[in-house]
Structures are given as C-alpha cells and as structure tokens.
Design an enzyme around this catalytic site. Structure first.
Site, short mmCIF file in Angstrom:
data_model
loop_
_atom_site.label_atom_id
_atom_site.label_comp_id
_atom_site.label_asym_id
_atom_site.label_seq_id
_atom_site.Cartn_x
_atom_site.Cartn_y
_atom_site.Cartn_z
N SER A 43 0.80 -1.22 0.00
CA SER A 43 0.00 0.00 0.00
C SER A 43 0.84 1.28 0.00
O SER A 43 0.49 2.25 -0.69
CB SER A 43 -0.97 0.00 1.18
OG SER A 43 -0.26 -0.04 2.41
N CYS B 74 -0.57 -2.80 11.03
CA CYS B 74 0.33 -3.04 9.91
C CYS B 74 1.43 -4.01 10.33
O CYS B 74 1.99 -3.91 11.42
CB CYS B 74 0.93 -1.71 9.45
SG CYS B 74 2.21 -1.90 8.16
N ASP C 43 -4.93 -0.35 11.50
CA ASP C 43 -5.76 -0.45 10.30
C ASP C 43 -7.20 -0.66 10.76
O ASP C 43 -7.52 -1.68 11.37
CB ASP C 43 -5.32 -1.62 9.42
CG ASP C 43 -3.92 -1.44 8.85
OD1 ASP C 43 -3.56 -0.30 8.51
OD2 ASP C 43 -3.18 -2.44 8.77
N HIS D 16 -3.89 -6.09 5.25
CA HIS D 16 -5.34 -6.14 5.11
C HIS D 16 -5.82 -7.41 4.41
O HIS D 16 -6.73 -8.10 4.87
CB HIS D 16 -5.85 -4.94 4.30
CG HIS D 16 -5.40 -3.60 4.78
ND1 HIS D 16 -4.14 -3.11 4.55
CD2 HIS D 16 -6.07 -2.64 5.46
CE1 HIS D 16 -4.05 -1.89 5.07
NE2 HIS D 16 -5.19 -1.58 5.63
N GLU D 17 -5.22 -7.68 3.25
CA GLU D 17 -5.65 -8.83 2.45
C GLU D 17 -5.47 -10.13 3.22
O GLU D 17 -6.30 -11.05 3.13
CB GLU D 17 -4.82 -8.90 1.15
CG GLU D 17 -4.93 -7.65 0.28
CD GLU D 17 -3.81 -6.65 0.55
OE1 GLU D 17 -3.43 -5.95 -0.39
OE2 GLU D 17 -3.32 -6.56 1.71
N ARG E 53 -6.02 5.56 3.96
CA ARG E 53 -4.77 6.13 4.45
C ARG E 53 -4.01 6.64 3.24
O ARG E 53 -3.82 5.91 2.26
CB ARG E 53 -3.95 5.10 5.23
CG ARG E 53 -2.68 5.66 5.85
CD ARG E 53 -1.88 4.60 6.56
NE ARG E 53 -2.59 4.10 7.74
CZ ARG E 53 -2.30 2.96 8.35
NH1 ARG E 53 -1.34 2.19 7.87
NH2 ARG E 53 -2.97 2.58 9.42
N GLY E 54 -3.59 7.91 3.30
CA GLY E 54 -2.85 8.48 2.18
C GLY E 54 -3.68 8.52 0.90
O GLY E 54 -3.13 8.40 -0.19
#
Length: 279
Positions: A90, A187, A194, A226-227, A255-256
C-alpha cells in the site's frame, strides 16, 4: 526455515516503515509487490484456493497534468484479482500515485492505460482500472452494508490476541448476513492501526454471534496486511463453523488517499460499490 528467511527478506526490501522521498514525476518502479504465498503457506493455502475474489482499491488523490500543463483530477478504482501471485504493497501504491502529480498525459485514457499496465505488472496478473472524472463524483454516495450488526451485543472482552477458538456454530441451518465496525488490526511492519468494517454472508449452521464478535475483536493487536486478515477470517470461519457458503468482505478506512477492500467468497462475486461513512 527457508519460508521464514524469504518472508523476512521480502519485508526488509519494502519501503514501508522507512523514510521516503516523494517523487512527482511518473515512476512505475516505485510499485512494490508482496508474494501472496508469504501468508498463504501459514494458512495452508498451498493447493487450490478455497475462495475467489478481488482486492478493490479506491484512490482519491490522483492528479496529473494535461498536455497544456493544466492539473487534472480523477478518482481511481482498481481490482487486483485474488489469483494474482502478488498483492500490491500500500505505501508503494501511494508513492506511485504521487508520481503522476507533475507528469504530462494527453488524455485520461492514457493515464488509465499506464495504471493498468504498471499495476498488472506488479501484481503478476491483469488488474482492472477505472477512472472517474469529477462530473461523476456526486454519484459516489455514502451508504452502509445491508446486514445485521453484531456490535451491540453486551459482551465482556479481556483478550485482544488473535483467538480463532472463539468461533463456533450449531443448531438450525440458516442464511445470514452480519456486519461489524469493530475490526482493527495493525500493519505488519509499522504497527500502525488499520481500521475496518467487515461483512460476513454465509449459509450453514448458525454462527454464534458473541463468539464471532469476540473473534473479530481479537484482531485488535494482530499484525498482518489487510488482504491477509480477510483470508485468515475466511479460513478460520470455514474451519471452525463449516458453512456451506461464505463471503467475507472488509472495507478499510483510507490512508494516504487510498482505501483497500478485500473480498473473498466461495459462491458469489463482489458486490456493487458501497462507500462507508468512515471511508
């Protein structure tokens, strides 16, 4: 031992968690891939996958210059297939999108072509990209999952370490759609939180709602991408509750300028886009 070494080497090579120089000239080499096998070996997903699906990304900070130097903006949506050998890391994705900022493209179609080519090369399989012009922004309404929330259950929680044994099922056969906004993990590298909402649709013996909520809360101090979290949720529910049909869909806060929304199912395709209020 070799798997551990490979995982450590892969993670050490990422820009995630390191000081980074932001670039504003198109640089596809900024994209970094993470092998999906890194986590799937741990989940014993070494043969045919028990699910299909996609990682749906939405990018809200995409901009470039047209041939006259005038800034252009768009919202990006891309679908990275679950069958791709790599997921797209990411932070590198954000840095890559930033590299469009001072780059000239003659048309939005050429921007979409570049995104499709670069992301597909990173993922190792064809990635679908759609760009939405500003005229379409107003159509992207905030909505909610059509599901029953389990968050109001009055439970006591003392343990925030991942615990699949909280999951159980029994009794009558049922078709049910549940949701929770209490998903939080961290993370894998930076330990940054997250935040997400998770949607679970299944058919089979009824899943114990309190146990499911405790299980989802147990991700609170768990470190994983996440995945990988979504695939773990899918596999744990299948192992402990044994539904005939199962879909797990998580919508993570952005995020970002990027949000990621992994979808895994053994019986249906991803649903039409629903942007949640926290996104």
């Amino acid at each position: 031992m070799s798997e551990t070494f490979d995982k450590q080497a892969t993670l050490a090579g990422l820009s995630l968690g390191k000081a980074t120089e932001y670039r504003e000239i198109y640089a596809p080499n900024l994209l970094q891939a993470v092998p999906r096998s890194m986590n799937r070996v741990e989940l014993n997903l070494t043969a045919e996958l028990p699910f299909y699906g996609t990682d749906r990304w939405n990018g809200y900070e995409l901009s470039w210059l047209n041939s006259k130097g005038k800034p252009q903006v768009a919202i990006m949506r891309c679908e990275v297939p679950v069958s791709s050998p790599n997921l797209v890391e990411s932070k590198s994705f954000k840095l890559y999108l930033n590299s469009f900022n001072q780059s000239h493209f003659d048309s939005i179609e050429l921007v979409a072509e570049a995104l499709t080519k670069d992301l597909s090369q990173c993922a190792g399989e064809k990635v679908e990209v759609i760009l939405f012009k500003p005229a379409a922004f107003s159509q992207m309404q905030i909505s909610s999952f059509d599901a029953m929330s389990i968050d109001d259950l009055d439970i006591e929680v003392k343990d925030y370490q991942l615990e699949p044994s909280n999951l159980s099922s029994g009794g009558k056969q049922i078709e049910e759609t549940l949701t929770s906004d209490l998903l939080k993990s961290n993370c894998l590298i930076t330990n940054q939180p997250d935040w997400g909402s998770v949607f679970i649709r299944y058919q089979g013996q009824q899943i114990n709602h309190e146990g499911l909520l405790r299980y989802l809360i147990s991700f609170r101090q768990h470190n994983e991408f996440h995945e990988q979290c979504v695939e773990r949720i899918f596999c744990d529910i299948m192992a402990h509750c044994k539904p005939n049909k199962l879909s797990v869909y998580a919508r993570y806060t952005r995020r970002g300028g990027l949000d990621i929304n992994p979808f895994r199912s053994n019986f249906e395709q991803i649903y039409p886009e629903v942007r949640l209020a926290r996104q």
